[in-house]
Enzyme design. Structure first.
Site, PDB file in Angstrom:
ATOM      1  N   ASP A   1     -17.028   6.852  -2.683  1.00 55.72           N
ATOM      2  CA  ASP A   1     -15.831   6.703  -1.854  1.00 55.72           C
ATOM      3  C   ASP A   1     -15.620   8.044  -1.145  1.00 55.72           C
ATOM      4  OD1 ASP A   1     -13.386   5.929  -0.742  1.00 55.72           O
ATOM      5  OD2 ASP A   1     -12.249   6.175  -2.599  1.00 55.72           O
TER       6      ASP A   1
ATOM      7  N   CYS B   1     -16.564   1.692  -0.432  1.00 58.06           N
ATOM      8  CA  CYS B   1     -15.431   0.802  -0.129  1.00 58.06           C
ATOM      9  C   CYS B   1     -15.014   0.876   1.336  1.00 58.06           C
ATOM     10  CB  CYS B   1     -14.261   1.130  -1.045  1.00 58.06           C
ATOM     11  SG  CYS B   1     -13.668   2.811  -0.844  1.00 58.06           S
TER      12      CYS B   1
ATOM     13  N   ARG C   1     -13.648  -8.729   0.638  1.00 58.47           N
ATOM     14  CA  ARG C   1     -12.205  -8.493   0.487  1.00 58.47           C
ATOM     15  C   ARG C   1     -11.444  -9.771   0.851  1.00 58.47           C
ATOM     16  NH1 ARG C   1     -10.111  -3.294   0.643  1.00 58.47           N
ATOM     17  NH2 ARG C   1      -8.169  -4.386   0.214  1.00 58.47           N
TER      18      ARG C   1
ATOM     19  N   GLN D   1      -9.919  -3.938  -3.966  1.00 53.65           N
ATOM     20  CA  GLN D   1     -11.242  -3.458  -3.570  1.00 53.65           C
ATOM     21  C   GLN D   1     -12.267  -3.771  -4.655  1.00 53.65           C
ATOM     22  OE1 GLN D   1     -12.309  -1.864  -0.648  1.00 53.65           O
ATOM     23  NE2 GLN D   1     -14.270  -2.314  -1.583  1.00 53.65           N
TER      24      GLN D   1
ATOM     25  N   ARG E   1       0.885  -1.186   0.000  1.00 53.89           N
ATOM     26  CA  ARG E   1       0.000   0.000   0.000  1.00 53.89           C
ATOM     27  C   ARG E   1       0.910   1.219   0.000  1.00 53.89           C
ATOM     28  NH1 ARG E   1      -5.495   1.309   3.219  1.00 53.89           N
ATOM     29  NH2 ARG E   1      -6.165  -0.069   1.544  1.00 53.89           N
TER      30      ARG E   1
ATOM     31  N   HIS F   1      -6.908   0.735  -6.983  1.00 58.74           N
ATOM     32  CA  HIS F   1      -7.177  -0.116  -5.813  1.00 58.74           C
ATOM     33  C   HIS F   1      -7.844  -1.409  -6.309  1.00 58.74           C
ATOM     34  CE1 HIS F   1      -7.661  -1.385  -1.831  1.00 58.74           C
ATOM     35  NE2 HIS F   1      -8.513  -0.509  -1.352  1.00 58.74           N
TER      36      HIS F   1
HETATM   37  N1   CP Z   1     -11.376  -0.194   1.626  1.00 63.11           N
HETATM   38  C1   CP Z   1     -10.136  -0.307   2.147  1.00 63.11           C
HETATM   39  O1   CP Z   1      -9.143  -0.552   1.416  1.00 63.11           O
HETATM   40  O2   CP Z   1     -10.073  -0.168   3.490  1.00 63.11           O
HETATM   41  P1   CP Z   1      -8.769  -0.023   4.400  1.00 63.11           P
HETATM   42  O3   CP Z   1      -8.139   1.305   4.066  1.00 63.11           O
HETATM   43  O4   CP Z   1      -9.266  -0.100   5.792  1.00 63.11           O
HETATM   44  O5   CP Z   1      -7.822  -1.141   4.067  1.00 63.11           O
HETATM   45  N1  NVA Z   2      -9.734   6.718  -1.952  1.00 59.26           N
HETATM   46  C1  NVA Z   2      -9.453   6.285  -0.611  1.00 59.26           C
HETATM   47  C2  NVA Z   2      -9.711   4.821  -0.470  1.00 59.26           C
HETATM   48  C3  NVA Z   2      -9.520   4.274   0.917  1.00 59.26           C
HETATM   49  C4  NVA Z   2      -9.719   2.786   0.987  1.00 59.26           C
HETATM   50  C5  NVA Z   2      -8.016   6.627  -0.248  1.00 59.26           C
HETATM   51  O1  NVA Z   2      -7.132   6.478  -1.101  1.00 59.26           O
HETATM   52  O2  NVA Z   2      -7.776   7.062   0.872  1.00 59.26           O
END
Ligand code: CP
Ligand code: NVA
Length: 306
Positions: A222, A262, A290, A130, A100, A127
């Site tokens: 989102d 999400c 997930r 997701q 991440r 992502h």
């Molecule tokens: N939706 C999602 O990726 O959640 P987290 O940021 O909690 O992993």
């Molecule tokens: N768009 C959001 C998604 C979080 C799961 C972010 O990048 O923070």
């Protein structure tokens, strides 16, 4: 050849197979076996996570493998070691890397330098994990993806980019309504349009959220302020208010439409509490899924029987 999953585009050839395996795993297939016995997954987190962190770790445990949680505090990466060197070192210890990242370039650099598969667990561009969960959720509620209308309202961000690609390669009708200047990535939009043509779906980017919600099977949103954009919070919140999923917006969609997010969610901002906690909301199914889709994904990229 290793298979990296950096973009939804990397899944085009295996999407139905991964979703089917996820369904089977959810029903208990391989529950008493350990298809990834002895496999090790390094999980690098530059940013916070609830769902991703826990679902990957639990998923790996359920498949008989082991996941290592590595935050920036734990890694020399957080003190200036290069991502390339990190990739080369981790590749000597583990069978796959989940990452991440803030920057998509870092994701690409890690994948280029790792000799083991790399899974994108969110960057500023996409992502894909997701969206696998989201597509499985739509199948569960709507029986199929093909021909269904997916409306995304809000910020044309990482989740929107991947959702657009995932819907396009599933023959869905995807409409995103975003404020001027907040559209999904143009390059990915062009790719999504080409995919939609192949798979007999459609992709449309417009500005009017109520128009977009008309006759939708799914209304998706989102956060308005993604991780790393905290300084823009005030300006964004004002601009995005008309894009909130609320009862008025859901009334434009089909009667049996589902509302998706999400997560993490901010009630009263991108989604009203009434919709988020109401009967049309499937957000916790998305979160659960997930786990199932990532188990399928890990079986695909880390090996093990299918
Ligand atoms: N939706 C999602 O990726 O959640 P987290 O940021 O909690 O992993
Ligand atoms: N768009 C959001 C998604 C979080 C799961 C972010 O990048 O923070």
């Amino acid at each position: 050849m290793k298979r990296d999953v950096i973009s939804m585009l990397d899944l085009e050839d295996v999407l139905p197979e991964v979703l089917q395996l996820a369904k089977d795993l959810k029903k208990g297939k391989y529950a008493n076996e350990q298809p990834l016995r002895g496999k090790k997954l390094a999980m690098i987190f530059e940013k916070s996570s609830t769902r991703t962190r826990v679902s990957f770790e639990v998923g790996m445990l359920e498949l008989g493998g082991h996941a290592l949680n590595l935050s920036m505090k734990d890694l020399q990466l957080g003190r200036g070691e290069t991502v390339a060197d990190t990739a080369k070192v981790l590749s000597r210890y583990v069978d796959g890397i989940m990452y991440r990242a803030y920057q998509h370039e870092m994701m690409l650099d890690l994948a280029k330098n790792a000799s083991v598969p790399v899974i994108n667990a969110l960057d500023n561009f996409e992502h894909p994990c997701q969206i696998l969960a989201d597509l499985l959720t739509v199948i569960e509620y709507k029986k199929q993806l093909k021909g269904k209308k997916m409306t995304y309202v809000g910020d044309g961000n990482n989740v929107c980019n991947s959702l657009m690609l995932g819907c396009a390669m599933s023959g869905m009708h995807f409409v995103a309504a975003c404020p001027n200047g907040y559209d999904p990535d143009l390059g990915l939009t062009k790719k999504a349009l080409a995919l939609a043509k192949n798979y007999k779906g459609t992709v449309e980017i417009i500005e009017d959220p109520m128009e977009a919600a008309k006759d939708a099977d799914v209304v998706y949103t989102d956060v308005w302020v993604s991780m790393g954009q905290e300084a823009e919070a005030n300006a964004r919140e004002k601009l995005f208010m008309p894009y909130q999923i609320n009862s008025a917006m859901m009334a434009k969609a089909k009667k049996d439409a589902i509302a998706m997010h999400c997560l993490p969610a901010h009630r009263g901002m991108e989604i009203s509490a009434e919709v988020m906690d109401g009967p049309q909301s499937v957000v916790f199914d998305q979160a659960e899924n997930r786990l199932h889709v990532q188990k399928a994904l890990m079986m695909l990229v880390l090996g093990g029987k299918k």
